[in-house]
Motif scaffolding. Structure first.
Motif, PDB file in Angstrom:
ATOM      1  N   CYS A   1      13.554 -48.020  11.677  1.00 65.80           N
ATOM      2  CA  CYS A   1      12.333 -47.901  10.902  1.00 65.80           C
ATOM      3  C   CYS A   1      11.961 -49.059  10.380  1.00 65.80           C
ATOM      4  O   CYS A   1      12.661 -49.680   9.536  1.00 65.80           O
ATOM      5  CB  CYS A   1      12.655 -46.685   9.751  1.00 65.80           C
ATOM      6  SG  CYS A   1      11.205 -46.439   8.971  1.00 65.80           S
TER       7      CYS A   1
ATOM      8  N   PHE B   1      10.053 -49.591   7.913  1.00 65.73           N
ATOM      9  CA  PHE B   1      10.007 -49.664   6.353  1.00 65.73           C
ATOM     10  C   PHE B   1      11.514 -49.654   5.740  1.00 65.73           C
ATOM     11  O   PHE B   1      11.648 -50.191   4.841  1.00 65.73           O
ATOM     12  CB  PHE B   1       9.055 -48.397   6.018  1.00 65.73           C
ATOM     13  CG  PHE B   1       7.717 -48.404   6.327  1.00 65.73           C
ATOM     14  CD1 PHE B   1       6.725 -49.779   6.097  1.00 65.73           C
ATOM     15  CD2 PHE B   1       7.215 -47.462   7.192  1.00 65.73           C
ATOM     16  CE1 PHE B   1       5.683 -49.670   6.626  1.00 65.73           C
ATOM     17  CE2 PHE B   1       5.907 -47.631   7.798  1.00 65.73           C
ATOM     18  CZ  PHE B   1       5.237 -48.779   7.546  1.00 65.73           C
ATOM     19  N   CYS B   2      12.187 -48.422   6.172  1.00 70.61           N
ATOM     20  CA  CYS B   2      13.369 -48.010   5.460  1.00 70.61           C
ATOM     21  C   CYS B   2      14.629 -48.402   6.243  1.00 70.61           C
ATOM     22  O   CYS B   2      15.650 -48.299   5.794  1.00 70.61           O
ATOM     23  CB  CYS B   2      13.479 -46.759   4.980  1.00 70.61           C
ATOM     24  SG  CYS B   2      13.521 -45.480   6.450  1.00 70.61           S
TER      25      CYS B   2
ATOM     26  N   HIS C   1      14.601 -40.374   6.469  1.00 73.20           N
ATOM     27  CA  HIS C   1      13.982 -41.588   6.145  1.00 73.20           C
ATOM     28  C   HIS C   1      14.449 -41.723   4.442  1.00 73.20           C
ATOM     29  O   HIS C   1      15.074 -40.996   4.270  1.00 73.20           O
ATOM     30  CB  HIS C   1      12.387 -41.616   6.111  1.00 73.20           C
ATOM     31  CG  HIS C   1      12.033 -41.640   7.618  1.00 73.20           C
ATOM     32  ND1 HIS C   1      11.864 -43.108   8.002  1.00 73.20           N
ATOM     33  CD2 HIS C   1      11.564 -41.073   8.330  1.00 73.20           C
ATOM     34  CE1 HIS C   1      11.183 -42.896   9.493  1.00 73.20           C
ATOM     35  NE2 HIS C   1      11.074 -41.570   9.605  1.00 73.20           N
TER      36      HIS C   1
ATOM     37  N   CYS D   1       9.244 -43.361   3.275  1.00 74.98           N
ATOM     38  CA  CYS D   1       8.321 -43.497   4.382  1.00 74.98           C
ATOM     39  C   CYS D   1       7.450 -42.276   4.577  1.00 74.98           C
ATOM     40  O   CYS D   1       6.329 -42.189   4.816  1.00 74.98           O
ATOM     41  CB  CYS D   1       8.810 -44.150   5.629  1.00 74.98           C
ATOM     42  SG  CYS D   1      10.396 -45.064   5.502  1.00 74.98           S
TER      43      CYS D   1
HETATM   44 ZN    ZN Z   1      11.493 -45.084   7.312  1.00 75.02          ZN
END
Ligand code: ZN
Ligand code: GTP
Ligand code: MG
Ligand code: ZN
Length: 1581
Positions: free
Chosen positions: A1457, A1459-1460, A1479, A1500
């Motif tokens: 991912c 973002f994370c 997430h 996220c």
């Molecule tokens: Zn994420």
């Protein structure tokens, strides 16, 4: 006409008007029981028919078989009646065919005119039944609720309804008060004409004037027909009462004499149309009042006027002296009748003092005039007369039974009254007695939505904000729990807990009472609302909004009590499990489930709060599931449309149900009702219950604006469309703009369903289209509709970011020819006197048949069980709560189906890989044995053979790929497991299969190529070696000859000396030309330059200056230079660099492992090796492009890796040359030559020694190699079976297992490793799992021994076989033969083989014997060896490395991912979208706030629904809204966290290790939301 000759079994004839009633009927024929038998209703006389039984859907529901026997008639009648078909009473049997056949035969014998007699004589009455008898019989055999329903539907058809029901056996009459109680009529008396007011009343409770019509003796005027004419509007005749000239009306009545029917005349307010200015009830007694004097007395005492019809008054007139006549008496006689006697009429009139005005004679006038006369008499009779309609009291007096005197009914009436009599003001009542579902529940609903939408979060920390919302919710629940259960609720719940009969009566009474309470207010409000809506002027808006609120305030129905119950339950559930109030509420879902099962509609969506009490609905439906299991498959029909367009009416007509119907805004929210499907029909429909969902009308945009209900409408539509299998879109054609508005909503809903994998069928019903040619005429309209739908689809698709949908048919299967239905107007004429239009009923029936047909054609897979229906409800509603539906939808059914598919695919993939590995191993073995086996291949050379192998490889690959594709295709054809839900992933998996094939093709071809080329090189070498060996052999033989001649005996020592001398001398003579040493560095460098050729020019220049041999000697470090120029100044440049570093290290590690593996094979260097490595690097770089590394970085990395590889390869090459030095090879076997020489000289038996040599030098190493090459795949299989095997079945389950272990260990270091070096962690984890499993119970050893044993056996078999086959050639031939047998499995070391066969003069037989023993010994010694070796080393030595294979399986595409960093869990290699199920707080992925440097807690899955923004390399360092993350990361799908709990795992981890993470990541600890601290480790396991 004379009917006297008719067939006898029909009993006495039924002559016109003269043979009325019972006079000529013999007792047994009058017998009720035998008649019920004939109708097939006997069983129900004691065990009454119930409404729910009638509503069940069976074959008859959708087939039009004509009735064959009288026993079909009641069902046919009911079926039609339930669909309010005015032709219901005209049911009759189809003419019997054999009868007419008989007739034909007979007629041939008679003269042709006898046929005419025949026509008259043969009137067959056997099969015919008078409709009144059917009605009477059905009422006698029905329970109170079905009676009510029948009466209601009959009154809609404007049929008369039974008031006094006779029972001809007991001669008891029953007053049908209860049965008529449900009839509510709306009318406008002339007194209200001016004011446009109207009355809406429960008609039986209203004090209306009653006019009765009875007959004395015989009468030649048809009373019923006269009555019908009397009540019909001049322009529209309607048969209210059954009469002689109707279908079967002339059939003799058997049980319905003594029946008193009731009907009403209700004015519409128009003086020109109305016959009477006010409402009138009209009663009609069937039979002679002489016989039915009780009924007559009853009518006399309740009526305002009684009209007695007769022809003659003779002996029977004493009945007219009845002193109890309350109203006026009127005589009606036919003066034209032969038996009319004026004299006796006068006499009687005088006796009872009848006014002349009260005598009506039909003389010369025609029917119309006569009826007119009657009307005016009637008008006068009721004008200004006091009305006192007290049927119950009168009935009691006369000993007539009253249906509602039933104990169960009366008892619960009191309970209901106890609740309702206290209600003065509905709003106040709701506030005080039902407080939980009022404001609190609405506030809760708002909070729940805010939790998803986060509209008011502003700049707050989102997780903190959410945590606060959570607290607010808990607070509201607390408030709910603080309420004691109110008295009314207490009564209500107690009443629901009683027996089912009492409960049903109670609910009915409640409904009646509440309806009575609110009707007046509500109906006028609704009327006003409707008017205001129609006017469509802007000033009205305020008023409409006010009206809407008033309607909702004044409404009070059972649904409110049930909602309250639901809230009590939900509040109690939020308490701890042991709490007492929770215990007390535990039984509520069960109660409600029973109601549902009884066919009671239940709130699905609360229209006021616009929310679903999910927990409550869940528990109720789960209880229902328990009640019906295993019969729990459901199909769902819903209706959607604009307000007040007859949606509820349509459903009621279709299914006989009772959704609330009224003009003006009526249904609120969505109601669902379960209808059972009979066992016999189940097989066809493949489901057990039909769920029908009635919804609140959608509003036009103007109306929606007023109360901001647009959102509500959208939510509702999306939910119900998503739930339904068939969605009916109800359209009132008159208003096309309205239609357009709702279509927009509907199209959105369908589009969303398409995206989430549900495919509802959609049918349009156009209301009020009267013409028969509607279908053709509306062709143009249909085209227009489709055009509009297409337009809207395109618009909606844009709004939902799904541009690929352009047409309505892209979204769902829709055929504009068959998807449209036209229904004429509901009423035939002017309400209230209008019956339902037969055309309406018939059209709806056709439609219903079509809907059932749709169900039949549905694939088995698409049937949901109740829990699955529930899961749909849950997931749809959750997604609806977010703004971005498509990206928020998550459904565990879809997820399950996807998981299953992934797991299957993994299996197919692995079996493909395994096949290819096995094939390759065999191929390599045969190639290696090529020289040995050469005679077999005749004159083919290596190159030919290579080409042949390549072809075969292609064939294998084709076959493998096709197998996967076939599997995939048949997977999607299966009927179980909801495969249709994952249909949209099919392409992904197809692509993955292609991709897999390409991958395998590359690796197989590379491998083959290198094996061949290396083998070719070795062949050269072998040739050299062979010449040397031959020289030596010659010399040895020569030596033996020479010394034999001597005949002198020599000691071993002497022989050895002689041999040594010869050896040294020859060695010196031979000139050894070994392999040429190559400069691997320059070869590798050349390949590297080739690889970089496509790259930019400056790299070419740069590479020229590079000192390749010195590269890669220090650890690889990425500098700022590694990042693309323009990113170097970004705030996150450091982090970006470290990401690149991480990736680089990963690549380096992978490559060096590959190098090690090549080196360990101890072959010569080949260019394919470095090509393979460069390919790996390129792949990795390509898939990590998002890291924005520079070209310089690429160069540096490649140089580093290649240089290191070159170093290792150089070493390997040199070692190879050394090992394969011909001189060394020769010396290697010096000992064997020497012993051979000695043996030959001494003529010693060589059997044992040669056998032992063959085993040791050839077989044993080959067997070992074989085992290690075949064990790899086997170990993978072991890991995929048995305990814990699930963890490798899919990415998702693998993630779960890893996370589970992490949390059990709860060790910070491990978490960091998992989060920061995910790939490494996974590899080690897998290695650990394998080691653990294989060490357990010596699994590894077991495998090895198993193989060893099998293979030893195979060798021995080969030996035996070879012995048989070999004739000449002695031992050499034998050994070659053995090798031949084993050539596909064993790579026999050639040198060794030839050494063994040299000077071998042993006898075959003893040799074979010794060999077998040797082989056995080898087995033992290998076993011992296996036991000693370390498992890790063994794993390392395997050719197919199980850890690598498993890694490929679970690592998937390896994307994380953005973002994370949660890893992608999508199946197959080439999916279009990556997704992760869980997430994490982004801080765990090193995100921190720019200013405070605190770790970020946002997750996220929440962020993408919030107003927050992010920036990173990909956004060019600019802030970008999270909501539009797909602009930046188009390949990622981040779904909302539906349960609000999925991320609990990481919340817990972050809360627990907050400080440690901060330290590790060089940041400040995060602000942990309160709620996170409350998560316990136990709840996560
Ligand atoms: Zn994420
Ligand atoms: N004239 C006429 N009236 C109809 C027709 N269909 C239904 N009605 C009447 O219209 C009124 C509204 O019908 P409902 O079935 O309650 O309409 P609805 O669409 O369920 O209304 P809401 O649930 O409030 O949106 C009732 O009084 C019906 O009798 C029709 O085809 N023609
Ligand atoms: Mg409705
Ligand atoms: Zn992926």
């Amino acid at each position: 006409m004379d009917y006297s000759g008719q067939k006898s079994n029909a009993g006495p004839s039924c002559n016109k008007r003269t043979t009325k009633g019972q006079q000529r009927v013999s007792p047994e024929e009058n017998n009720l029981e035998s008649f019920l038998c004939e109708l097939g209703l006997k069983p129900y006389y004691h065990d009454k028919l119930s409404l729910s039984k009638i509503l069940q859907i069976d074959k008859r529901t959708v087939t039009d078989d004509p009735a064959h026997s009288p026993s079909d008639l009641p069902w046919l009648f009911l079926k039609k009646l339930m669909m309010v078909n005015v032709t219901a009473r005209s049911v009759k049997c189809a003419p019997s065919t054999d009868l007419s056949a008989n007739d034909c035969e007979d007629s041939s014998n008679l003269d042709e005119y006898s046929d005419l007699d025949h026509l008259v004589l043969n009137q067959d009455f056997r099969q015919k039944v008078n409709p009144l008898d059917i009605i009477t019989a059905l009422f006698l055999c029905s329970d109170g609720f079905l009676q009510q329903e029948m009466a209601l539907k009959m009154s809609m058809c404007q049929f008369s309804v039974p008031l006094l029901l006779p029972n001809c056996d007991s001669e008891q009459s029953t007053l049908m008060l209860w049965a008529l109680r449900d009839i509510v009529k709306k009318y406008r008396p002339h007194s209200l004409s001016e004011s446009k007011g109207f009355m809406e009343e429960r008609i039986i409770e209203t004090n209306l004037p009653l006019v009765s019509f009875v007959r004395l003796g015989d009468c030649s005027i048809s009373k019923s027909q006269v009555l019908n004419k009397l009540l019909s509007n001049p322009q529209q005749y309607h048969d209210t009462f059954v009469h002689h000239d109707m279908d079967c009306g002339h059939v003799r009545r058997k049980i319905s004499n003594g029946l008193v029917e009731l009907s009403w005349y209700l004015p519409c307010g128009n003086k020109n149309i109305d016959i009477f200015p006010g409402p009138v009830s009209v009663a009609n007694l069937r039979g002679d009042i002489v016989t039915y004097d009780t009924q007559y007395s009853f009518l006399c005492q309740t009526s305002t006027a009684v009209f007695v019809f007769f022809d003659t008054l003779d002996s029977n007139h004493s009945i007219l002296m009845n002193p109890n006549v309350q109203g006026q008496l009127y005589f009606v006689a036919n003066a034209n009748s032969k038996s009319f006697n004026m004299h006796s009429l006068k006499e009687t009139a005088k006796q009872i003092k009848l006014k002349p005005n009260n005598i009506i004679l039909k003389a010369k006038e025609n029917d119309a005039e006569f009826v007119q006369k009657l009307r005016s008499v009637m008008k006068n009779a009721i004008r200004n007369m006091p009305v006192n309609f007290q049927p119950k009291e009168v009935a009691h007096e006369l000993g007539i039974l009253v249906d509602e005197d039933l104990e169960e009914c009366q008892k619960v009436k009191e309970n209901a009254d106890a609740i309702t009599t206290k209600i003065k003001d509905t709003l106040k009542f709701k506030e005080t007695q039902l407080p939980l579902h009022g404001k609190i529940w609405k506030d809760l609903a708002k909070l729940e939505k805010e939790e998803c939408r986060l509209r008011n979060a502003g700049n707050q920390n989102i997780e903190l904000y959410k945590s606060k919302l959570q607290e607010d919710k808990t607070e509201l629940r607390k408030k709910q729990n603080s309420y004691e259960m109110s008295e009314a609720m207490n009564c209500f719940i107690t009443a629901l807990s009683s027996s089912s009969l009492e409960r049903d009566y109670f609910l009915k009474w409640m409904r009646i009472n509440l309806d009575n309470l609110t009707r007046e207010k509500l109906s006028s409000l609704r009327e006003e609302y409707k008017e205001k809506c129609c006017q469509e002027s802007s000033e009205n808006k305020e008023e409409i909004a006010l009206l809407d609120r008033q309607i909702s305030n004044s409404a009070l129905g059972i649904e409110h009590f049930l909602r309250e119950m639901g809230q009590f339950y939900e509040a109690a559930i939020s308490l701890s499990e042991k709490s007492q109030s929770r215990q007390q509420m535990q039984h509520l879902p069960r109660l409600c489930a029973e109601l549902l099962l009884d066919g009671f509609p239940l709130d699905l969506v609360d229209g006021d709060a616009s929310n679903i009490p999910l927990r409550w609905v869940h528990d109720v439906l789960m209880e229902l599931n328990t009640l019906v299991q295993p019969k729990n498959k459901v199909m769902v029909v819903t209706v959607l449309g604009v307000q007040s367009t007859g949606k509820s009416t349509l459903l009621n007509t279709m299914f006989g149900v009772q959704f609330a119907v009224s003009s003006g805004r009526c249904t609120r929210g969505a109601f669902m009702q379960f209808i059972k499907i009979t066992d016999s029909f189940k097989e066809e429909l493949n489901c057990d219950y039909l769920v029908i969902i009635d919804t609140e009308g959608l509003k036009s945009p103007e109306l929606a604006q007023i109360d901001d209900s647009h959102e509500h409408d959208n939510e509702l539509a999306t939910l119900v469309v998503g739930l339904s299998d068939v969605t009916i879109i109800n359209i009132a054609m008159e208003n096309s703009t309205e239609m357009k508005d709702i279509l927009q909503i509907v199209v959105h809903a369908f589009l969303r369903m398409k995206e989430v994998g549900k495919r509802p069928k959609c049918l349009f019903v156009h209301q009020n289209v009267a013409d028969v040619s509607a279908y053709d005429k509306n062709m143009k309209d249909r085209k227009l509709l489709l055009e509009q739908l297409n337009e809207m689809t395109e618009a909606a698709a844009k709004m939902e970011d799904k541009d690929e949908y352009k047409k309505f048919t892209d979204v769902l299967e829709y055929d504009s020819e068959t998807g449209n239905w036209y229904v004429p107007g509901l009423w035939h004429g002017n309400p209230p006197m209008a019956p339902v239009n037969a055309g309406y009923s018939e059209a709806v029936y056709d439609f219903k048949k079509n809907v059932m047909g749709v169900f039949k054609n549905y694939k088995m897979t698409q049937r949901n069980s109740i829990p699955e229906f529930l899961e749909w409800t849950r997931s749809l509603w959750n997604a609806v709560k977010y703004e971005n539906f498509i990206f928020s939808f998550r459904n565990s059914l879809v997820a399950d189906a996807y998981m299953k598919l992934c797991a299957e695919y993994q299996k197919w993939e692995w079996s493909f890989r395994k096949n290819m590995y096995n094939w390759l191993t065999t191929a390599e073995t045969t190639v290696s044995n090529f020289e040995i086996m050469k005679p077999k291949f005749e004159n083919s050379d290596m190159q030919d053979y290579f080409n042949k192998m390549k072809e075969e490889a292609c064939l294998q690959l084709d076959r493998g790929e096709k197998t996967i594709l076939d599997h995939l295709a048949s997977y999607f054809e299966q009927t179980e497991g909801h495969v249709y839900l994952v249909e949209r992933y099919r392409e992904d998996f197809k692509k993955s299969a292609n991709c897999l094939r390409r991958e395998l093709q590359n690796s197989v071809q590379n491998e083959l190529k290198s094996v061949f080329e290396i083998r070719i090189g070795m062949n050269e070498l072998d040739k050299i070696k062979k010449t040397y060996r031959e020289v030596m052999e010659q010399n040895v033989l020569h030596l033996v000859e020479q010394f034999r001649k001597d005949k002198s005996s020599k000691s071993d020592k002497d022989l050895e000396d002689i041999f040594e001398g010869m050896w040294q001398q020859k060695l010196a003579e031979l000139s050894f030309e070994g392999l040429q040493k190559k400069d691997i560095f320059s070869l590798v460098f050349g390949e590297l330059r080739d690889n970089l050729k496509q790259k930019e020019g400056f790299l070419q220049q740069k590479i020229i200056k590079v000192k390749f041999e010195q590269c890669g000697q220090v650890p690889f470090v990425v500098t700022q230079e590694g990042l693309l120029q323009k990113f170097r100044t970004y705030f996150c440049a450091d982090e970006a660099t470290s990401n690149i570093q991480e990736m680089a290290e990963n690549v380096i590690k992978t490559c060096s492992r590959l190098v090690m593996e090549k080196v360990s094979r101890k072959y010569d260097y080949h260019d394919t090796y470095i090509q393979e490595i460069l390919n790996i690097i390129d792949d990795k770089l390509k898939s990590n492009k998002n890291l924005k590394f520079s070209h310089n970085f690429e160069l540096e990395l490649k140089l580093h890796i290649c240089a290191n590889a070159a170093r290792k390869f150089q070493e390997m090459h040199e070692l190879y040359i050394k090992e394969n030095d011909p001189r060394r090879c020769l010396e290697q076997f010096k000992h064997e030559y020497c012993t051979g020489f000695k043996d030959l000289f001494n003529d010693r038996d060589q059997c044992q020694r040669k056998a032992e040599e063959f085993t040791r030098l050839c077989l044993s190493p080959a067997v070992e190699a074989y085992i290690s090459s075949s064990l790899g795949t086997e170990i993978v299989d072991v890991m995929l079976q048995g305990q814990n095997s699930l963890q490798f079945s899919t990415q998702t389950s693998f993630q779960r297992s890893v996370l589970k272990q992490l949390i059990t260990e709860n060790n910070f270091k491990n978490f960091v490793k998992y989060l920061c070096s995910y790939e490494q962690y996974v590899k080690e984890w897998i290695q650990g799992q394998i080691t653990e499993k294989l060490s357990k119970e010596n699994k590894m050893l077991e495998l090895e021994e198993h193989h060893l044993k099998l293979f030893t056996k195979e060798i021995i078999q080969a030996i035996t076989k070879a012995q048989k086959d070999t004739s000449e050639n002695g031992i050499k031939g034998l050994i070659n033969n053995i090798c031949m047998q084993l050539r596909q499995k064993l790579i026999i070391p050639k040198d060794a083989l030839e050494t063994v066969t040299v000077f071998n003069r042993a006898n075959t037989e003893p040799f074979v014997h010794c060999l077998k023993i040797s082989v056995k010994e080898m087995e033992e010694s290998l076993k011992a060896k296996f036991k000693e070796e370390d498992i890790q080393i063994k794993l390392w030595k395997l050719k197919v490395k199980p850890q690598d294979e498993l890694f490929k399986r679970v690592f998937g595409c390896g994307k994380q991912c953005p973002f994370c960093k949660a890893p992608c869990e999508a199946g197959g290699q080439s999916h279009t979208h990556h997704h992760a199920s869980i997430h994490r707080p982004q801080g765990l992925g090193r995100y921190k706030w720019e200013d405070s440097r605190k770790l970020v807690t946002d997750i996220c899955s929440t962020s993408v629904n919030s107003e927050s923004q992010f920036r990173c390399l990909e956004t060019n360092n600019k802030y970008h809204p999270f909501k539009k993350y797909t602009d930046i990361f188009p390949n990622w799908t981040i779904t909302a966290d539906p349960s609000m709990q999925a991320a609990d795992y990481w919340k817990y981890v972050m809360a627990k290790f907050n400080d440690q993470f901060a330290k590790e990541y060089n940041a400040k600890p995060a602000d942990i939301p309160l709620a996170w601290d409350k998560i316990t480790k136990e709840s996560l396991l």
